[in-house]
Design an enzyme around this catalytic site. Structure first.
Site, PDB file in Angstrom:
ATOM      1  N   GLY A  13       0.839  -1.189   0.000  1.00 44.41           N
ATOM      2  CA  GLY A  13       0.000   0.000   0.000  1.00 44.41           C
ATOM      3  C   GLY A  13       0.869   1.231   0.000  1.00 44.41           C
ATOM      4  O   GLY A  13       2.086   1.142  -0.165  1.00 44.41           O
ATOM      5  N   TYR A  15       1.635   2.724   2.452  1.00 47.49           N
ATOM      6  CA  TYR A  15       2.392   2.715   3.704  1.00 47.49           C
ATOM      7  C   TYR A  15       3.523   1.704   3.694  1.00 47.49           C
ATOM      8  O   TYR A  15       4.374   1.720   4.535  1.00 47.49           O
ATOM      9  CB  TYR A  15       1.446   2.356   4.857  1.00 47.49           C
ATOM     10  CG  TYR A  15       0.416   1.386   4.367  1.00 47.49           C
ATOM     11  CD1 TYR A  15       0.745   0.053   4.150  1.00 47.49           C
ATOM     12  CD2 TYR A  15      -0.856   1.821   4.009  1.00 47.49           C
ATOM     13  CE1 TYR A  15      -0.164  -0.819   3.617  1.00 47.49           C
ATOM     14  CE2 TYR A  15      -1.769   0.943   3.479  1.00 47.49           C
ATOM     15  CZ  TYR A  15      -1.424  -0.375   3.279  1.00 47.49           C
ATOM     16  OH  TYR A  15      -2.328  -1.242   2.735  1.00 47.49           O
ATOM     17  N   GLY A  16       3.514   0.735   2.782  1.00 50.99           N
ATOM     18  CA  GLY A  16       4.540  -0.305   2.837  1.00 50.99           C
ATOM     19  C   GLY A  16       3.937  -1.665   2.584  1.00 50.99           C
ATOM     20  O   GLY A  16       2.805  -1.775   2.136  1.00 50.99           O
ATOM     21  N   LYS A  17       4.711  -2.697   2.885  1.00 51.49           N
ATOM     22  CA  LYS A  17       4.261  -4.063   2.574  1.00 51.49           C
ATOM     23  C   LYS A  17       3.209  -4.553   3.570  1.00 51.49           C
ATOM     24  O   LYS A  17       3.227  -4.172   4.736  1.00 51.49           O
ATOM     25  CB  LYS A  17       5.454  -5.014   2.598  1.00 51.49           C
ATOM     26  CG  LYS A  17       6.486  -4.719   1.523  1.00 51.49           C
ATOM     27  CD  LYS A  17       7.590  -5.771   1.534  1.00 51.49           C
ATOM     28  CE  LYS A  17       8.563  -5.568   0.384  1.00 51.49           C
ATOM     29  NZ  LYS A  17       9.260  -4.265   0.445  1.00 51.49           N
ATOM     30  N   ASP A 168      -9.287   8.467   0.047  1.00 55.39           N
ATOM     31  CA  ASP A 168      -8.943   7.522  -1.020  1.00 55.39           C
ATOM     32  C   ASP A 168      -9.867   6.303  -0.959  1.00 55.39           C
ATOM     33  O   ASP A 168      -9.410   5.167  -1.040  1.00 55.39           O
ATOM     34  CB  ASP A 168      -7.470   7.105  -0.901  1.00 55.39           C
ATOM     35  CG  ASP A 168      -6.946   6.417  -2.162  1.00 55.39           C
ATOM     36  OD1 ASP A 168      -7.554   6.589  -3.248  1.00 55.39           O
ATOM     37  OD2 ASP A 168      -5.937   5.691  -2.069  1.00 55.39           O
TER      38      ASP A 168
END
Length: 335
Positions: A13, A15-17, A168
């Site tokens: 995402g 934000y990261g994995k 979103d």
């Protein structure tokens, strides 16, 4: 992180994995989100603390994905400390565009924060796809569209009542528990203080299909209306089983919207021609919205039209939408 057994990577995402994992002690399935929000010298940055406490507050709603805990992992696995969620961490989607998780973070030179969320088996996009494609294409049952929309509005109303915009919302961010018939909002990108990312940090293009016209036109101030526009697009998509406005650039996205709803005027939407990215657009007349959602009855079309009003100040709020006659036949005692 010894407590969890990582099963598979389920996504990346903003934000990261994200990993699907199992809590070894309880067998509970969880989603682990590795955040890019780095600790500073004093420990967890205050912005991260604020985000996590806000996320915890929001996740008390049944219709927001539950944040179970925040785990703090020291650099090169020297010591492991599990911080209870009150102790801090990064918002889901945390930090958004703050800090890029540079080489030091990647190399494990800094402590990491993992957000531990409840795990749900599917999302609304996959759910709609399963009705559109596959061996037995079939409409999403109208009662289920009504039920899911009501839950989505409950979740959005809950966030808005705490002053948080999602910014979103899209079917991929709405997780579904098929067995229980529950829909939950995920991926609250709290850290993206009023900026909407065009690309995710993995450089995938972020979809524009659910983006409100004021954002596409470069408005610097926006409010709860941005989420309500997205809710309208999601509502229509559940009914149609395909996106209402599938644009592949900001300009094309606006043209899709204007072709169906008519090119907006100053009379309808005061100030629209002064927005940063306003151009002289082709003049389209509004089409009949009911034709875009042929299987939706008059109450549904009326509610949808109120979510897709151009002037954000006039768009229906989540709280008001919950009282719309479209939901009169719904047994609300179950919520």
């Amino acid at each position: 992180m010894e407590k969890y057994e990582k099963l598979e990577k389920v996504g990346e995402g903003t934000y990261g994995k994200v990993y699907k994992a199992k809590d070894k002690a309880t067998g509970q399935l969880v989603a682990l989100k590795k955040t890019r929000l780095e600790m500073d010298e004093e420990g967890v940055p205050p912005t991260a603390l604020r985000e996590v406490s806000l996320l915890q507050l929001l996740s008390q709603s049944l219709y927001v994905v539950r944040l179970l805990s925040v785990e703090h992992v020291d650099s090169p696995s020297k010591r492991k400390a599990a911080a209870p969620a009150e102790a801090g961490g990064a918002g889901a989607g945390g930090g958004g565009d703050q800090g890029q998780g540079g080489p030091a973070a990647a190399a494990g030179g800094k402590p990491m924060l993992y957000l531990v969320f409840e795990y749900l088996d599917t999302d609304l996009k996959k759910f709609i796809d399963s009705h559109r494609k596959g061996p037995s294409p079939r409409p999403v049952p109208p009662a289920l569209v009504q039920n899911f929309l009501y839950q989505l509005l409950k979740g959005v109303a809950h966030c808005h009542s705490h002053g948080v915009l999602h910014r979103d919302l899209k079917p991929q961010n709405l997780l579904v528990d098929k067995e229980k018939g529950i829909l939950k909002i995920a991926d609250l990108g709290l850290g993206r203080a009023f900026t909407v990312p065009l690309k995710s940090y993995t450089h995938e293009v972020v979809t524009l299909w659910y983006r409100a016209p004021e954002v596409l036109l470069g408005s610097s101030h926006y409010s709860i209306g941005v989420d309500m526009w997205s809710v309208g697009c999601i509502f229509a998509e559940m009914v149609r089983r395909q996106a209402l406005f599938p644009g592949d650039s900001e300009f094309q996205q606006l043209l899709h919207i204007f072709r169906l709803l008519g090119t907006p005027t100053e009379k309808q939407w005061p100030g629209v021609t002064a927005l940063r990215d306003w151009h002289v657009f082709p003049q389209w007349e509004p089409q009949n919205l009911a034709r875009a959602v042929p299987s939706l009855g008059p109450d549904g079309v009326d509610l949808l039209s109120k979510m897709l009003i151009y002037d954000p100040a006039e768009r229906i709020s989540a709280k008001a939408a919950l009282d719309h006659p479209f939901f009169d036949s719904l047994d609300k005692s179950q919520f």
